[in-house]
Structure formats: C-alpha cells, structure tokens
Write a protein that holds these residues in place. Sequence first.
Motif, mmCIF file in Angstrom:
data_model
loop_
_atom_site.group_PDB
_atom_site.id
_atom_site.type_symbol
_atom_site.label_atom_id
_atom_site.label_comp_id
_atom_site.label_asym_id
_atom_site.label_seq_id
_atom_site.Cartn_x
_atom_site.Cartn_y
_atom_site.Cartn_z
ATOM 1 N N PHE A 22 111.204 -27.977 39.062
ATOM 2 C CA PHE A 22 109.956 -27.410 38.589
ATOM 3 C C PHE A 22 109.528 -28.104 37.305
ATOM 4 C CE2 PHE A 22 111.262 -24.140 41.472
ATOM 5 C CZ PHE A 22 110.077 -23.618 41.956
ATOM 6 N N VAL A 23 108.229 -28.226 37.121
ATOM 7 C CA VAL A 23 107.680 -28.920 35.963
ATOM 8 C C VAL A 23 106.433 -28.161 35.488
ATOM 9 C CG1 VAL A 23 106.280 -30.481 37.387
ATOM 10 C CG2 VAL A 23 106.979 -31.204 35.116
ATOM 11 N N SER A 24 106.234 -28.141 34.173
ATOM 12 C CA SER A 24 105.025 -27.519 33.633
ATOM 13 C C SER A 24 103.873 -28.514 33.728
ATOM 14 C CB SER A 24 105.243 -27.123 32.167
ATOM 15 O OG SER A 24 105.320 -28.277 31.347
ATOM 16 N N ALA A 25 102.672 -28.014 33.574
ATOM 17 C CA ALA A 25 101.502 -28.897 33.581
ATOM 18 C C ALA A 25 101.605 -29.899 32.437
ATOM 19 C CB ALA A 25 100.221 -28.072 33.468
ATOM 20 N N GLN A 26 102.066 -29.446 31.284
ATOM 21 C CA GLN A 26 102.212 -30.332 30.123
ATOM 22 C C GLN A 26 103.245 -31.423 30.397
ATOM 23 O OE1 GLN A 26 100.787 -30.262 26.955
ATOM 24 N NE2 GLN A 26 99.536 -28.432 27.150
ATOM 25 N N GLU A 27 104.369 -31.045 31.021
ATOM 26 C CA GLU A 27 105.408 -32.036 31.337
ATOM 27 C C GLU A 27 104.901 -33.048 32.357
ATOM 28 O OE1 GLU A 27 109.456 -29.343 30.746
ATOM 29 O OE2 GLU A 27 108.302 -29.164 32.597
ATOM 30 N N LEU A 28 104.176 -32.571 33.347
ATOM 31 C CA LEU A 28 103.625 -33.469 34.358
ATOM 32 C C LEU A 28 102.621 -34.428 33.717
ATOM 33 C CD1 LEU A 28 103.454 -34.394 37.276
ATOM 34 C CD2 LEU A 28 101.834 -32.524 37.702
ATOM 35 N N TYR A 29 101.781 -33.905 32.850
ATOM 36 C CA TYR A 29 100.814 -34.740 32.132
ATOM 37 C C TYR A 29 101.539 -35.815 31.309
ATOM 38 C CZ TYR A 29 97.365 -36.068 28.621
ATOM 39 O OH TYR A 29 96.548 -36.774 27.779
ATOM 40 N N ARG A 61 107.854 -18.775 36.524
ATOM 41 C CA ARG A 61 107.605 -18.731 35.087
ATOM 42 C C ARG A 61 108.921 -18.931 34.353
ATOM 43 N NH1 ARG A 61 102.468 -16.932 33.699
ATOM 44 N NH2 ARG A 61 101.347 -15.966 35.403
ATOM 45 N N ASP A 62 108.852 -19.672 33.244
ATOM 46 C CA ASP A 62 110.059 -19.857 32.449
ATOM 47 C C ASP A 62 110.221 -18.670 31.506
ATOM 48 O OD1 ASP A 62 108.332 -20.286 30.292
ATOM 49 O OD2 ASP A 62 108.781 -22.423 30.117
ATOM 50 N N ASP A 63 111.232 -18.712 30.635
ATOM 51 C CA ASP A 63 111.533 -17.592 29.743
ATOM 52 C C ASP A 63 110.367 -17.234 28.831
ATOM 53 O OD1 ASP A 63 114.063 -17.359 30.830
ATOM 54 O OD2 ASP A 63 115.032 -18.502 29.234
ATOM 55 N N SER A 64 109.530 -18.214 28.499
ATOM 56 C CA SER A 64 108.393 -17.951 27.614
ATOM 57 C C SER A 64 107.143 -17.522 28.389
ATOM 58 C CB SER A 64 108.081 -19.197 26.776
ATOM 59 O OG SER A 64 107.570 -20.230 27.609
ATOM 60 N N GLY A 65 107.226 -17.519 29.734
ATOM 61 C CA GLY A 65 106.091 -17.121 30.550
ATOM 62 C C GLY A 65 105.246 -18.278 31.038
ATOM 63 N N GLU A 66 105.609 -19.514 30.650
ATOM 64 C CA GLU A 66 104.838 -20.675 31.096
ATOM 65 C C GLU A 66 105.036 -20.893 32.586
ATOM 66 O OE1 GLU A 66 103.982 -25.285 29.810
ATOM 67 O OE2 GLU A 66 105.882 -24.389 29.224
ATOM 68 N N ARG A 67 103.970 -21.237 33.275
ATOM 69 C CA ARG A 67 104.017 -21.499 34.709
ATOM 70 C C ARG A 67 104.611 -22.875 34.968
ATOM 71 N NH1 ARG A 67 100.820 -17.864 37.312
ATOM 72 N NH2 ARG A 67 100.252 -19.191 39.063
ATOM 73 N N ARG A 84 118.908 -21.899 33.644
ATOM 74 C CA ARG A 84 118.237 -21.594 32.375
ATOM 75 C C ARG A 84 118.511 -22.654 31.318
ATOM 76 N NH1 ARG A 84 120.080 -16.377 33.740
ATOM 77 N NH2 ARG A 84 121.896 -16.635 32.392
ATOM 78 N N SER A 85 119.509 -23.482 31.533
ATOM 79 C CA SER A 85 119.858 -24.484 30.543
ATOM 80 C C SER A 85 119.125 -25.805 30.778
ATOM 81 C CB SER A 85 121.368 -24.707 30.543
ATOM 82 O OG SER A 85 121.742 -25.626 29.558
ATOM 83 N N CYS A 86 119.257 -26.374 31.987
ATOM 84 C CA CYS A 86 118.685 -27.703 32.239
ATOM 85 C C CYS A 86 117.448 -27.682 33.123
ATOM 86 C CB CYS A 86 119.737 -28.624 32.872
ATOM 87 S SG CYS A 86 120.171 -28.187 34.579
ATOM 88 N N GLY A 87 117.141 -26.548 33.758
ATOM 89 C CA GLY A 87 115.957 -26.457 34.601
ATOM 90 C C GLY A 87 116.168 -26.886 36.042
ATOM 91 N N HIS A 88 117.389 -27.329 36.395
ATOM 92 C CA HIS A 88 117.658 -27.720 37.783
ATOM 93 C C HIS A 88 117.382 -26.523 38.694
ATOM 94 C CE1 HIS A 88 119.473 -29.542 41.269
ATOM 95 N NE2 HIS A 88 120.281 -28.503 41.383
ATOM 96 N N SER A 89 116.795 -26.786 39.838
ATOM 97 C CA SER A 89 116.487 -25.703 40.768
ATOM 98 C C SER A 89 117.001 -26.033 42.157
ATOM 99 C CB SER A 89 114.981 -25.462 40.820
ATOM 100 O OG SER A 89 114.313 -26.614 41.290
ATOM 101 N N ARG A 90 117.282 -24.987 42.903
ATOM 102 C CA ARG A 90 117.658 -25.177 44.299
ATOM 103 C C ARG A 90 117.124 -23.999 45.101
ATOM 104 N NH1 ARG A 90 123.904 -23.929 45.449
ATOM 105 N NH2 ARG A 90 122.982 -23.617 47.486
ATOM 106 N N PRO A 91 116.625 -24.285 46.304
ATOM 107 C CA PRO A 91 116.116 -23.207 47.142
ATOM 108 C C PRO A 91 117.258 -22.311 47.603
ATOM 109 C CG PRO A 91 116.008 -25.324 48.290
ATOM 110 C CD PRO A 91 116.510 -25.596 46.923
ATOM 111 N N VAL A 92 116.958 -21.039 47.779
ATOM 112 C CA VAL A 92 117.952 -20.082 48.250
ATOM 113 C C VAL A 92 117.424 -19.371 49.488
ATOM 114 C CG1 VAL A 92 119.010 -19.718 45.982
ATOM 115 C CG2 VAL A 92 117.102 -18.285 46.674
#
Length: 134
Positions: A22-29, A61-67, A84-92
């Motif tokens: 997952f990536v925020s709009a700011q990170e993608l930009y 949403r992350d801990d701060s509520g950012e999409r 919560r540490s590195c942002g790695h995600s996996r489908p469940v």
Amino acid sequence: MTSHTTRQRAAVLEGLAGCKDFVSAQELYALLTANRTRVGLTTVYRTLRDLEAAGGVDVVRDDSGERLYRQRPDGGHQHYLICRSCGHSRPVDSGVVEEWADHITAATGFTAVEHTVELSGICTGCQPSPPKDR
C-alpha cells in the motif's frame, strides 16, 4: 475512470501497478517525480479517487488516518494484514467476513453496503530476534 486517459493519469496507473504494498498519494507522487515523471499531486489524488470509485484499488487507513492505496487484483475486493512497522502487506482469506457482510445486508434490507476490515500486526522481518542462549 473516464474513457479519456491522459499521459499523466497513465503514469499514475503505471506507478501504482509497480508498488507491491500500500502507498499513500504523497508517496506515489514522490516515487513518480523521483523517476522524472511530470505529474501534479492533484492528478495523483484525482486518479486514485477515480480508481477507488471504479473499484480499481483497495484502500486502507494508516495509524494517522491517511488513506493508502494498492491496485486491486483481478480477483476483486480483498482484505490485507499490514505490518505496522514496515508497511508490508499480504492478502488474507476473508471469506467469513464477506459472508457476514452478505448476511447483514440481507437481514437489514440495506443495499449498496460497504465494509472496511483492517488488520495490522508486526511481520516476521520486523519482529525482534529472540535472545540467544548462552
């Protein structure tokens, strides 16, 4: 999304497709501009909003509520476990959640029901190593 896709919107789609987590709009930009792609932050936000409306991205949403956004796989809507540490995600496997949501929809008579389930933890790569025996 509209049938008219600009070069900038195509670049946003391509950049998002290259993100495995997952990536925020700011990170993608930031990623796009670091790769010398000329695109405005507003275009990134609009493209992500349009993708969300069309069902082309999963959103958490992350801990701060950012999409945060991730391109939706061909299999459709999924739920993820996110570190919560590195942002790695996996489908469940979320079949039980989908069945429950369908049951609630049928039982209440509501239509167009949407749901959000967010699971987070600490992945094995971010967990502290156990102390070594001496």
